[in-house]
Design an enzyme around this catalytic site. Structure first.
Site, mmCIF file in Angstrom:
data_model
loop_
_atom_site.group_PDB
_atom_site.id
_atom_site.type_symbol
_atom_site.label_atom_id
_atom_site.label_comp_id
_atom_site.label_asym_id
_atom_site.label_seq_id
_atom_site.Cartn_x
_atom_site.Cartn_y
_atom_site.Cartn_z
ATOM 1 N N MET A 1 0.802 -1.171 0.000
ATOM 2 C CA MET A 1 0.000 0.000 0.000
ATOM 3 C C MET A 1 0.861 1.257 0.000
ATOM 4 O O MET A 1 1.608 1.402 0.887
ATOM 5 C CB MET A 1 -0.873 0.155 1.191
ATOM 6 C CG MET A 1 -1.011 -0.784 2.201
ATOM 7 S SD MET A 1 -1.896 -0.702 3.556
ATOM 8 C CE MET A 1 -0.968 -1.728 4.428
ATOM 9 N N TRP A 526 2.954 4.094 4.452
ATOM 10 C CA TRP A 526 1.834 3.274 4.934
ATOM 11 C C TRP A 526 2.203 1.828 5.176
ATOM 12 O O TRP A 526 1.331 0.990 5.327
ATOM 13 C CB TRP A 526 0.695 3.257 3.922
ATOM 14 C CG TRP A 526 -0.294 4.332 4.065
ATOM 15 C CD1 TRP A 526 -0.375 5.306 5.007
ATOM 16 C CD2 TRP A 526 -1.400 4.541 3.187
ATOM 17 N NE1 TRP A 526 -1.447 6.105 4.773
ATOM 18 C CE2 TRP A 526 -2.084 5.658 3.661
ATOM 19 C CE3 TRP A 526 -1.859 3.900 2.051
ATOM 20 C CZ2 TRP A 526 -3.231 6.157 3.036
ATOM 21 C CZ3 TRP A 526 -2.993 4.390 1.433
ATOM 22 C CH2 TRP A 526 -3.669 5.505 1.923
ATOM 23 N N HIS A 527 3.477 1.525 5.198
ATOM 24 C CA HIS A 527 3.874 0.126 5.315
ATOM 25 C C HIS A 527 4.318 -0.208 6.731
ATOM 26 O O HIS A 527 5.243 -0.987 6.936
ATOM 27 C CB HIS A 527 4.995 -0.191 4.317
ATOM 28 C CG HIS A 527 4.565 -0.047 2.890
ATOM 29 N ND1 HIS A 527 5.443 -0.122 1.840
ATOM 30 C CD2 HIS A 527 3.348 0.171 2.347
ATOM 31 C CE1 HIS A 527 4.785 0.049 0.703
ATOM 32 N NE2 HIS A 527 3.510 0.245 0.998
ATOM 33 N N TYR A 528 3.657 0.368 7.708
ATOM 34 C CA TYR A 528 4.020 0.066 9.092
ATOM 35 C C TYR A 528 3.688 -1.390 9.406
ATOM 36 O O TYR A 528 2.744 -1.970 8.880
ATOM 37 C CB TYR A 528 3.330 1.008 10.076
ATOM 38 C CG TYR A 528 1.930 1.426 9.708
ATOM 39 C CD1 TYR A 528 1.700 2.643 9.082
ATOM 40 C CD2 TYR A 528 0.838 0.591 9.950
ATOM 41 C CE1 TYR A 528 0.411 3.026 8.725
ATOM 42 C CE2 TYR A 528 -0.444 0.968 9.603
ATOM 43 C CZ TYR A 528 -0.650 2.190 8.992
ATOM 44 O OH TYR A 528 -1.915 2.568 8.638
ATOM 45 N N HIS A 529 4.495 -1.974 10.268
ATOM 46 C CA HIS A 529 4.360 -3.381 10.604
ATOM 47 C C HIS A 529 4.986 -3.625 11.974
ATOM 48 O O HIS A 529 5.661 -2.768 12.533
ATOM 49 C CB HIS A 529 5.023 -4.263 9.544
ATOM 50 C CG HIS A 529 6.437 -3.859 9.212
ATOM 51 N ND1 HIS A 529 6.727 -2.802 8.362
ATOM 52 C CD2 HIS A 529 7.637 -4.347 9.615
ATOM 53 C CE1 HIS A 529 8.035 -2.669 8.244
ATOM 54 N NE2 HIS A 529 8.609 -3.593 9.004
#
Length: 597
Positions: A1, A526-529
């Site tokens: 995303m 938006w690529h938080y993990h």
């Protein structure tokens, strides 16, 4: 995303008038198309679900899945083939929402922070503006649509069955993924990447390979978005219920035995009324959390699983003391450079990507916000002059501060609104942060810290990425759009510094020190993990350690974000459950109807 940068909040709202017209046209359509499938209902209808005498009249389910996003939708669909499933989503549906459905409204959806919007804005403690999905389909309903698979090394590192993974990818791709039609901006980025040595050219491919390629997209040729919610069409309607506007408040545990055991959930509907949903008594019944890297650790904490000291401070009853819940949070940092053009450019989100051996990915977008009116538009709560200041305590929201923000935007030259972005982002960041609760209101965002560029290797890779972008700007292919000599490149960097893309204080030597430029202009992709890491919060089978009948299956379990963009891999999460319980599956990708093509 891919979030195309908070600069879009300032540059990209030129189609609002058209949207308002479209909203009035589609108002009548919403009532009939909002739910689309008969098993999707508002949460307030829960009492009308067929009941039994058990659990106070509420029907028990084999699986209760919390979160109808990119992981929850395909997972629930697959499980429904053989089990009774209840899927709970806190947001609404995407089907009749023009801000979600059309690519040209990508930025409108992000800028809308009303309580019913598809995205919930939050600001990390680092000062970076971000969004988390609040809609059926999750991130696939608000992202930039780019679809690309994880690398084979990632699949191996997490211990997945590669055959099942490939089947899951194919199942998703047949239903909602498309081959993009390259617009001129994307073609020139492709050609420039190859010119400067980001090779070979891998053509159109879903696979993760070094070099330059064109990836898939969940936008069709008409610019209409196809989200994970469309995968629900493959579900077994006899065994499946989906409730929207169903906000889960906590997981319910039976603590009478030696080990806490999940037995159900408590959720509230769109009217604020609370309901309880329970698991059946079968040995395989489970609550599965698929609420994402923020929602899943947040709900675990609200349910009493987390650091004991932190929970007790908020008077949350401790079910299990686990110091690792919410820890190890990461976000892939991104920096963007806006390039004005000498002509209008066609709109595009991510289509082309350069996968370098420097640990940096290069992507691009174009063609938003080309109306002269947008320079003076009030862009809502997430705009540079309003939104950023709204995150600051009221006493610090001075009149002078507001005027300063407005002046910066109005003094930008008109040509700054005609062009595109070149993005560079860091793969597998080593900088880590954490998540913690601020209060006991599940609707409020927790405190989130990513510690961008706290690890020196991340910072060095950002500098390397900016150098790659500079080479692209000076490549001969790029001169068809604009002449970019060394002096021009420095002007573009200065424009990025003054674009109010985050709340981080800027330094006057940003363009002299690329390290400082990276720190001061960092935004999210938006690529938080992270937050529920394997071995610390969940087992290799994704069971929450120390409790029974509870799993987490989403990006919160990832140590790294898979591929250049994670949505393809998160979409394919149903293969995790298939691998865990192989004897229970009769479903394969060949048996799935094709939709959304």
């Amino acid at each position: 995303m891919a979030l195309i940068g908070s600069a879009l909040f300032k540059f990209l709202l030129s189609s609002l008038v058209w949207i308002n017209t479209l909203l009035s046209i589609t108002k009548g359509e919403q009532s009939s198309g909002e739910y689309r499938y008969p098993f999707i209902k508002p949460a307030s209808s829960f009492s009308s679900v067929p009941s039994s005498a058990l659990n106070g009249g509420a029907k028990p389910y084999d699986y209760i899945i919390v979160g109808g996003g990119t992981a929850g939708c395909p997972l629930a669909t697959t499980l429904s083939q053989n089990f009774s499933v209840l899927l709970l989503e806190r947001g609404g549906t995407p089907f009749a929402n023009p801000n979600v459905s059309f690519m040209q409204n990508f930025h409108i959806s992000l800028a809308d922070t009303s309580p019913s919007s598809a995205s919930q804005s939050f600001i990390s403690t680092d000062g970076v503006i971000n969004s988390r999905a609040r809609i059926l389909g999750g991130g696939s309903s608000i992202n930039a649509g780019f679809y690309t698979r994880a690398s084979s090394s990632f699949i191996k590192s997490v211990g997945w069955d590669s055959k099942l993974v490939q089947e899951s990818y194919s199942w998703v791709e047949k239903q909602i993924v498309h081959r993009p039609e390259l617009v001129p901006w994307q073609r020139v980025i492709r050609d420039s990447l190859l010119e400067i040595g980001i090779s070979p050219f891998n053509g159109f491919s879903y696979d993760h390979k070094y070099g330059t390629k064109v990836g898939g997209t969940i936008f069709d040729r008409f610019g209409r978005r196809h989200t994970a919610a469309e995968l629900l069409a493959s579900a077994n309607p006899e065994k499946f219920h989906v409730l929207v506007h169903a906000t889960v408040l906590k997981i319910v545990f039976d603590t009478t035995g030696k080990t806490p055991r999940a037995v159900g959930v408590i959720f509230k509907d769109e009217n604020g009324k609370q309901h309880e949903a329970f698991l059946s008594k079968g040995s395989r019944s489970e609550v599965i959390m698929s609420s994402g890297a923020i929602g899943s650790p947040q709900l675990l904490l609200h349910s009493g699983i987390g650091p004991k000291t932190d929970l007790e401070k908020l008077n949350i009853s401790v079910v299990l003391d686990n110091e690792f819940v919410g820890k190890g949070m990461s976000d892939n940092p991104m920096n963007t450079i806006f390039v004005p053009t000498n002509r209008p450019v066609q709109q595009s989100l991510i289509q082309t990507v350069g996968i370098t051996k420097l640990g940096v990915y290069i992507e691009a977008s174009s063609g938003f916000g080309q109306s002269s009116d947008s320079i003076h538009w009030d862009h809502g709560i997430v705009s540079a002059e309003i939104g950023q200041l709204s995150t600051i305590p009221p006493k610090q929201r001075t009149y002078e501060a507001i005027q300063s923000y407005r002046k910066r935007k109005k003094t930008l030259p008109h040509e700054a609104f005609m062009g595109g972005f070149i993005l560079e982002k860091i793969a597998s960041p080593l900088s880590k942060g954490q998540l913690s609760l601020l209060n006991t209101n599940i609707d409020d965002n927790p405190s989130i810290t990513f510690n961008y560029f706290s690890h020196p290797y991340d910072l060095q890779r950002c500098v390397d990425g900016i150098h790659v972008v500079e080479k692209i700007l000076r490549s001969k292919h790029f001169t068809s759009f604009t002449q970019c000599d060394k002096k021009t490149v420095e002007k573009l960097l200065n424009m990025s510094v003054h674009a109010n893309v985050n709340l981080i204080p800027k330094h006057i030597n940003d363009t002299k020190s690329l390290e400082q430029f990276c720190k001061d202009t960092v935004i999210t992709i938006w690529h938080y993990h992270g937050g529920c890491h394997m071995g610390k919060v969940v087992s290799r089978d994704y069971e929450v350690l120390g409790v029974e009948r509870l799993r987490v299956i989403d990006g919160s379990t990832f140590t790294d974000s898979p591929g250049t963009n994670p949505q393809a891999t998160v979409h394919g999460s149903e293969d995790i459950e298939r691998a865990i319980r192989p004897s229970s599956w009769s479903i394969t990708n060949q048996h799935q109807p094709e939709i959304g093509t």
